[in-house]
Design a protein around this motif. Sequence first.
Motif, short mmCIF file in Angstrom:
data_model
loop_
_atom_site.label_atom_id
_atom_site.label_comp_id
_atom_site.label_asym_id
_atom_site.label_seq_id
_atom_site.Cartn_x
_atom_site.Cartn_y
_atom_site.Cartn_z
N UNK A 22 139.72 138.19 112.57
CA UNK A 22 139.70 137.43 111.39
C UNK A 22 138.69 137.59 111.52
N UNK A 23 137.62 138.27 111.90
CA UNK A 23 136.07 139.17 111.69
C UNK A 23 136.27 139.75 110.47
N UNK A 24 137.11 140.81 110.36
CA UNK A 24 137.33 141.42 109.29
C UNK A 24 137.25 140.27 108.10
N UNK A 25 138.32 139.68 108.21
CA UNK A 25 139.02 138.92 107.17
C UNK A 25 137.20 138.33 106.81
N UNK A 26 136.83 137.98 107.68
CA UNK A 26 135.18 136.87 106.96
C UNK A 26 134.54 138.04 105.98
N UNK A 27 134.17 139.50 106.78
CA UNK A 27 133.46 139.87 106.14
C UNK A 27 134.14 140.19 104.92
N UNK A 28 135.54 141.01 104.68
CA UNK A 28 136.18 140.97 103.31
C UNK A 28 136.03 139.96 102.14
N UNK A 29 135.56 138.85 102.54
CA UNK A 29 135.11 137.52 101.85
C UNK A 29 134.25 138.30 101.34
N UNK A 30 133.12 138.58 102.08
CA UNK A 30 132.16 138.18 102.26
C UNK A 30 131.54 139.63 100.77
N UNK A 31 132.00 140.73 101.39
CA UNK A 31 132.87 141.59 100.15
C UNK A 31 133.21 141.74 99.02
N UNK A 32 133.44 140.67 98.85
CA UNK A 32 134.10 140.17 97.24
C UNK A 32 133.22 139.32 96.96
N UNK A 33 132.07 138.70 97.65
CA UNK A 33 131.38 138.05 96.53
C UNK A 33 130.04 139.34 96.40
N UNK A 34 130.28 140.31 96.53
CA UNK A 34 129.44 141.48 96.43
C UNK A 34 128.24 141.43 97.62
N UNK A 35 128.10 141.04 98.57
CA UNK A 35 127.18 141.21 99.78
C UNK A 35 127.46 143.24 99.92
N UNK A 36 126.07 143.01 100.00
CA UNK A 36 125.75 144.57 101.02
C UNK A 36 125.76 144.51 102.24
N UNK A 37 126.37 145.26 102.93
CA UNK A 37 126.36 145.78 104.40
C UNK A 37 125.05 144.99 105.52
N UNK A 38 123.26 144.95 104.70
CA UNK A 38 122.64 143.89 105.10
C UNK A 38 122.69 142.89 105.06
N UNK A 39 122.89 142.26 104.02
CA UNK A 39 123.46 140.55 103.43
C UNK A 39 124.12 140.28 104.79
N UNK A 40 125.28 140.87 104.46
CA UNK A 40 126.31 140.36 105.79
C UNK A 40 125.99 140.13 106.89
N UNK A 41 125.35 141.65 107.44
CA UNK A 41 124.78 141.62 108.77
C UNK A 41 123.57 140.18 109.10
N UNK A 42 123.16 139.45 108.37
CA UNK A 42 122.10 138.51 108.17
C UNK A 42 122.93 137.64 107.89
N UNK A 43 123.74 137.06 107.30
CA UNK A 43 124.67 136.12 107.52
C UNK A 43 125.77 135.66 108.71
#
Length: 216
Positions: A153-174
Amino acid sequence: MIIKNDISLVIADDHPMILKGLKEELVENNYNVVGEANNGMQALELILTLQPTIALLDIDMPVLTGFEVIKMAKEKGISTKFIVLSFHKETEYISQAKALQINGYLLKEDSFSEIENCIKNVLNDEICFSPSFEASSLKSVSEEIKRIKLLTPSEKTILKLVAQQMSSNQIAETLFISPRTVEKHRSNILGKLEINNSVNSLINWAFTYRKTIKEL
């Protein structure tokens, strides 16, 4: 033996002539068309109210797409089987259909006999895709879907954010986690999806399958 008149159908398409032609073909061939709609919301309301045996839906419709109608109907526990009719042959649409476990996917260029054959297969609990789709393409998409299902589930959440072209730092903050944790998840995702760890490889993959990822 299938008794056509016992098969209740809801059909939906925002093109009046296509909708009219489809209904006429079905009625002439003794199918029981219980409802018709020209937008996704109307289609969903008919499906939830009438609970037809099969719903034949266009993908590109106003208000709600065919995929959105199917997802929402399934969430309500409706037993209706779904066949989409579309002009789209692109991989992203095939993958989205497979992710939603749609029963049938036909192209609008297919003959009525193909629609009948698909209805028959779907009633026998078989998955039916247009013969116009290449077998290799369908197999490739199926393999991608299988790999996506390996994600946590955590990996799927991160993949969705990657699909929104968010950087690792942006994902971390979110997600209120560290960038290092995000990078670890990204590494695991690359491995499970069997994607080469090159620059932007995961972003490119996620963008290609962004519509499928939304259904995770």
